[in-house]
Design an enzyme around this catalytic site. Structure first.
Site, PDB file in Angstrom:
ATOM      1  N   ASP A 162       0.826  -1.199   0.000  1.00 55.73           N
ATOM      2  CA  ASP A 162       0.000   0.000   0.000  1.00 55.73           C
ATOM      3  C   ASP A 162       0.870   1.263   0.000  1.00 55.73           C
ATOM      4  O   ASP A 162       1.932   1.292   0.635  1.00 55.73           O
ATOM      5  CB  ASP A 162      -0.868  -0.026   1.268  1.00 55.73           C
ATOM      6  CG  ASP A 162      -1.714   1.215   1.448  1.00 55.73           C
ATOM      7  OD1 ASP A 162      -2.623   1.438   0.642  1.00 55.73           O
ATOM      8  OD2 ASP A 162      -1.443   1.984   2.401  1.00 55.73           O
ATOM      9  N   GLU A 177       1.595  -0.456  -4.904  1.00 51.66           N
ATOM     10  CA  GLU A 177       0.596   0.536  -5.309  1.00 51.66           C
ATOM     11  C   GLU A 177       1.282   1.874  -5.552  1.00 51.66           C
ATOM     12  O   GLU A 177       1.671   2.566  -4.613  1.00 51.66           O
ATOM     13  CB  GLU A 177      -0.482   0.703  -4.228  1.00 51.66           C
ATOM     14  CG  GLU A 177      -1.598   1.622  -4.696  1.00 51.66           C
ATOM     15  CD  GLU A 177      -2.204   2.509  -3.611  1.00 51.66           C
ATOM     16  OE1 GLU A 177      -3.293   3.053  -3.850  1.00 51.66           O
ATOM     17  OE2 GLU A 177      -1.603   2.687  -2.531  1.00 51.66           O
ATOM     18  N   ARG A 192      -6.316  -8.502 -11.895  1.00 50.78           N
ATOM     19  CA  ARG A 192      -7.017  -8.564 -10.613  1.00 50.78           C
ATOM     20  C   ARG A 192      -8.475  -8.169 -10.835  1.00 50.78           C
ATOM     21  O   ARG A 192      -8.751  -7.099 -11.387  1.00 50.78           O
ATOM     22  CB  ARG A 192      -6.372  -7.608  -9.607  1.00 50.78           C
ATOM     23  CG  ARG A 192      -7.085  -7.571  -8.257  1.00 50.78           C
ATOM     24  CD  ARG A 192      -6.388  -6.641  -7.271  1.00 50.78           C
ATOM     25  NE  ARG A 192      -6.478  -5.253  -7.694  1.00 50.78           N
ATOM     26  CZ  ARG A 192      -5.743  -4.260  -7.191  1.00 50.78           C
ATOM     27  NH1 ARG A 192      -4.846  -4.492  -6.247  1.00 50.78           N
ATOM     28  NH2 ARG A 192      -5.890  -3.026  -7.640  1.00 50.78           N
TER      29      ARG A 192
HETATM   30  C1  5J7 Z   1      -2.391   8.578  -1.920  1.00 51.59           C
HETATM   31  C2  5J7 Z   1      -1.970   8.995  -3.173  1.00 51.59           C
HETATM   32  O1  5J7 Z   1      -0.679   9.305  -3.414  1.00 51.59           O
HETATM   33  C3  5J7 Z   1      -2.867   9.061  -4.205  1.00 51.59           C
HETATM   34  O2  5J7 Z   1      -2.455   9.462  -5.462  1.00 51.59           O
HETATM   35  C4  5J7 Z   1      -4.204   8.706  -3.980  1.00 51.59           C
HETATM   36  O3  5J7 Z   1      -5.055   8.763  -5.011  1.00 51.59           O
HETATM   37  C5  5J7 Z   1      -4.586   8.264  -2.721  1.00 51.59           C
HETATM   38  C6  5J7 Z   1      -3.699   8.217  -1.695  1.00 51.59           C
HETATM   39  C7  5J7 Z   1      -4.086   7.806  -0.369  1.00 51.59           C
HETATM   40  O4  5J7 Z   1      -3.558   6.624   0.103  1.00 51.59           O
HETATM   41  C8  5J7 Z   1      -3.813   6.198   1.369  1.00 51.59           C
HETATM   42  C9  5J7 Z   1      -3.248   5.006   1.809  1.00 51.59           C
HETATM   43  C10 5J7 Z   1      -3.518   4.581   3.096  1.00 51.59           C
HETATM   44  O5  5J7 Z   1      -2.983   3.459   3.543  1.00 51.59           O
HETATM   45  C11 5J7 Z   1      -4.323   5.307   3.934  1.00 51.59           C
HETATM   46  C12 5J7 Z   1      -4.887   6.472   3.484  1.00 51.59           C
HETATM   47  O6  5J7 Z   1      -5.711   7.174   4.300  1.00 51.59           O
HETATM   48  C13 5J7 Z   1      -4.623   6.942   2.202  1.00 51.59           C
HETATM   49  C14 5J7 Z   1      -5.200   8.174   1.741  1.00 51.59           C
HETATM   50  O7  5J7 Z   1      -5.944   8.867   2.485  1.00 51.59           O
HETATM   51  C15 5J7 Z   1      -4.915   8.567   0.411  1.00 51.59           C
HETATM   52  O8  5J7 Z   1      -5.440   9.746  -0.103  1.00 51.59           O
HETATM   53  C16 5J7 Z   1      -6.834  10.102   0.000  1.00 51.59           C
HETATM   54  O9  5J7 Z   1      -7.483  10.077  -1.243  1.00 51.59           O
HETATM   55  C17 5J7 Z   1      -6.991  11.044  -2.214  1.00 51.59           C
HETATM   56  C18 5J7 Z   1      -7.823  10.922  -3.496  1.00 51.59           C
HETATM   57  C19 5J7 Z   1      -7.089  12.448  -1.676  1.00 51.59           C
HETATM   58  O10 5J7 Z   1      -6.494  13.300  -2.603  1.00 51.59           O
HETATM   59  C20 5J7 Z   1      -6.298  12.484  -0.388  1.00 51.59           C
HETATM   60  O11 5J7 Z   1      -6.435  13.773   0.174  1.00 51.59           O
HETATM   61  C21 5J7 Z   1      -6.836  11.462   0.595  1.00 51.59           C
HETATM   62  O12 5J7 Z   1      -8.123  11.853   1.001  1.00 51.59           O
HETATM   63  C22 5J7 Z   1      -8.327  11.759   2.412  1.00 51.59           C
HETATM   64  O13 5J7 Z   1      -9.027  10.553   2.655  1.00 51.59           O
HETATM   65  C23 5J7 Z   1      -9.146  12.923   2.894  1.00 51.59           C
HETATM   66  O14 5J7 Z   1      -8.405  14.112   2.608  1.00 51.59           O
HETATM   67  C24 5J7 Z   1      -9.373  12.763   4.374  1.00 51.59           C
HETATM   68  O15 5J7 Z   1     -10.211  13.817   4.813  1.00 51.59           O
HETATM   69  C25 5J7 Z   1     -10.051  11.420   4.647  1.00 51.59           C
HETATM   70  O16 5J7 Z   1     -10.141  11.226   6.052  1.00 51.59           O
HETATM   71  C26 5J7 Z   1      -9.214  10.325   4.050  1.00 51.59           C
HETATM   72  C27 5J7 Z   1      -9.901   8.962   4.144  1.00 51.59           C
HETATM   73  O17 5J7 Z   1      -8.985   7.917   3.780  1.00 51.59           O
HETATM   74  C28 5J7 Z   1      -9.048   7.442   2.504  1.00 51.59           C
HETATM   75  O18 5J7 Z   1      -9.802   7.889   1.690  1.00 51.59           O
HETATM   76  C29 5J7 Z   1      -8.118   6.347   2.187  1.00 51.59           C
HETATM   77  C30 5J7 Z   1      -7.744   6.147   0.882  1.00 51.59           C
HETATM   78  C31 5J7 Z   1      -6.892   5.064   0.473  1.00 51.59           C
HETATM   79  C32 5J7 Z   1      -6.400   5.110  -0.819  1.00 51.59           C
HETATM   80  C33 5J7 Z   1      -5.598   4.131  -1.296  1.00 51.59           C
HETATM   81  O19 5J7 Z   1      -5.139   4.166  -2.559  1.00 51.59           O
HETATM   82  C34 5J7 Z   1      -5.291   3.038  -0.503  1.00 51.59           C
HETATM   83  O20 5J7 Z   1      -4.516   2.070  -1.009  1.00 51.59           O
HETATM   84  C35 5J7 Z   1      -5.760   2.985   0.782  1.00 51.59           C
HETATM   85  C36 5J7 Z   1      -6.551   3.990   1.257  1.00 51.59           C
END
Ligand code: 5J7
Ligand code: CA
Length: 475
Positions: free
Chosen positions: A212, A248, A352
């Site tokens: 991740d 990822e 996948r």
């Molecule tokens: C990181 C990136 O570099 C990216 O390009 C992307 O599209 C997503 C992420 C990203 O990865 C995460 C990995 C984790 O293990 C845990 C995480 O919380 C994240 C994560 O938050 C994350 O970015 C979110 O989604 C993007 C589209 C937004 O631009 C980011 O700001 C972020 O959004 C945040 O999401 C909110 O700002 C915040 O308020 C909210 O609490 C938070 C909730 O968490 C998630 O949405 C988790 C997303 C996630 C994405 C993954 O790709 C993943 O493998 C696991 C979790």
């Protein structure tokens, strides 16, 4: 001797890029948020008989419990320790699942969250899935143990301590991703704790890992962790087998961090694949299926033998993350089946399949405000079982795309045509295309909107837009 050396070299090169699936099984399915007990049953009753190679599971390690007021899916991406206990099940249930799936030749791929722990605002106490004490404000995770010096605060140079600018590779790797406490993976101690967690999973019998948030880790730090990993458990795998690794990395172009920076460690997710395929099948910007003739590297994608591909994932199916609105999901069922069918018929990448749960979307200004909703759950927050209906579909709001007839049949098609060349392309210059896979399979897609000749078995339950395919096993 030369031949032997060559064989050894080929064996070593394939190593972490090899999915380790049983021969003749060429896809995995992500059973997002499923309980371990349900996955064990699914391996035995459905995945093995239908030729699925493996399952990507949700993170198995202890995570923070978030109640706002209900539990979001993303709490599982906020680790508290490496104990095996989550809403999907406890350590015994995990071991039982791995053993039962392995015994029917369906292997388990763990989603490893190793870039960070929980968010800095996660509070303190015992509110985690195994009851471990933690204090996010003090960066204290005694169940690992990690403490302040195991995080990157000193290394991050932004004023806020957050990633502020994705064009600065240093802050993308060394600062906090949306407040998540960023592990100091340059430290041998941190690398060792992460490797200890992953080696425990290898001992239990897993076949590989999704890493991740790999974009947020230095490729060299990932390599140092991987170098500490054992070979797979010889109860199920040939001795000397390396864990399958897929990282990822969301690289849609336009950022300095590239998917190719990670090739030394293993495969990489190709996010352009689903974003582009969605654009074509939705016919946005005048795109047509005939353009798919040179699909794959011809579209600027990474090399096929380094790519992990998918139409949608757990993140971008929510309109979140890479690809945004073009991504096809089960909500667009007819187009989705065409996209997944195309993916599974085409030789590019390791495939996948996504398997989701249903939620009620609520778009406000183009964004789904329900994008956080967790798996189907009971009043106490426990995850609901996956029930199976008489017609073999799933109940309790589990979508089970992998059980849709067209998707299941195309998983089998891909197994049958494995190793056969892409051949005999035909198109009508528009949205009707067809191609073969050597002399083993042939597939026809019609995504034109005309009322016309209908030859598909799917006419009865679909519109005139359809997929027709056939394959034969040659002895
Ligand atoms: C990181 C990136 O570099 C990216 O390009 C992307 O599209 C997503 C992420 C990203 O990865 C995460 C990995 C984790 O293990 C845990 C995480 O919380 C994240 C994560 O938050 C994350 O970015 C979110 O989604 C993007 C589209 C937004 O631009 C980011 O700001 C972020 O959004 C945040 O999401 C909110 O700002 C915040 O308020 C909210 O609490 C938070 C909730 O968490 C998630 O949405 C988790 C997303 C996630 C994405 C993954 O790709 C993943 O493998 C696991 C979790
Ligand atoms: Ca980091």
């Amino acid at each position: 001797m030369k031949a032997l050396l060559l064989l050894v070299a080929v064996g070593l090169c394939w190593a972490q890029y090899n999915p380790n699936t049983k021969s003749g099984r060429t896809s995995i399915v992500h059973l997002f948020e499923w309980r371990w007990a349900d996955i064990a049953l699914e391996c035995e009753r459905y995945l093995a008989p239908n030729g699925f190679g493996g399952v990507q599971i949700s993170p198995p390690n202890e995570n923070i419990i978030v109640t706002n007021p209900w539990r979001p899916w993303w709490e599982r991406y906020q680790p508290i320790s490496y104990k095996l206990g989550t809403r999907s099940g406890n350590e015994n249930e995990f071991k039982n699942m791995v053993t039962r799936c392995n015994n029917v030749g369906v292997y388990i791929y763990v989603d490893a969250v190793i870039n960070h722990m929980c968010g800095s605002g996660g509070g303190s106490g015992n509110g985690a899935t195994c009851g471990s004490y933690f204090n996010a404000g003090n960066e204290d995770f005694p169940s690992v143990p990690y403490s302040k010096s195991d995080f990157n605060d000193g290394k991050c140079k932004t004023g806020s301590g957050e990633i502020e600018n994705y064009s600065d590779v240093n802050q993308v790797r060394d600062c906090r991703l949306v407040g998540l406490l960023d592990l100091a993976l340059e430290k041998d101690y941190v690398r060792s704790k992460v490797a200890e967690y992953m080696n425990n999973l290898i001992d239990i019998g897993v076949a590989g890992f999704r890493l991740d948030a790999s974009k947020h880790m230095w490729p060299g730090d990932i390599k140092a962790v991987l170098d500490k990993l054992k070979n797979l458990n010889t109860q199920w795998f040939p001795s000397g087998t390396r864990p399958f690794i897929f990282q990822e990395v969301i690289d849609l172009g336009g950022e300095p961090i590239k998917a190719s920076d990670y090739f030394g460690n293993g495969r990489v997710t190709e996010f352009k694949y689903g974003a582009k395929l969605g654009t074509v099948i939705r016919k946005w910007n005048g795109e047509k299926m005939s353009y798919l003739k040179n699909w794959g590297e011809g579209w600027g994608f990474i090399a096929s033998d380094r790519a992990l591909v998918f139409v949608d994932n757990h993140d971008n199916q929510r309109g979140h993350g890479a690809g945004g609105a073009s991504i096809l999901t089960f909500f667009d069922a007819r187009l989705y089946k065409m996209a997944v069918g195309f993916m599974l018929a085409h030789p590019y990448g390791f495939t996948r399949v996504m398997s989701s749960y249903r939620w009620t979307r609520n778009f406000q200004n183009g964004q789904d405000v329900n994008d956080w909703i967790g798996p189907p759950s009971n009043g106490d927050g426990s995850t609901k079982a996956v029930t199976i209906n008489a017609d073999s579909t799933c109940g309790n709001d589990w979508v089970c795309e992998h059980r849709w007839r067209q998707i299941r049949n195309m998983v089998i098609f891909r197994n049958v045509v494995d190793g056969q060349p892409f051949s005999n392309w035909w198109d009508n210059g528009s949205n009707q295309v067809a191609f073969g896979r050597g002399n083993r399979g042939f597939i026809v897609f019609n995504n034109d909107d005309w009322n016309g000749a209908r030859t598909s078995e799917e006419y009865a339950d679909e519109s005139h837009q359809h997929i027709t395919f056939g394959s034969r096993v040659i002895p």
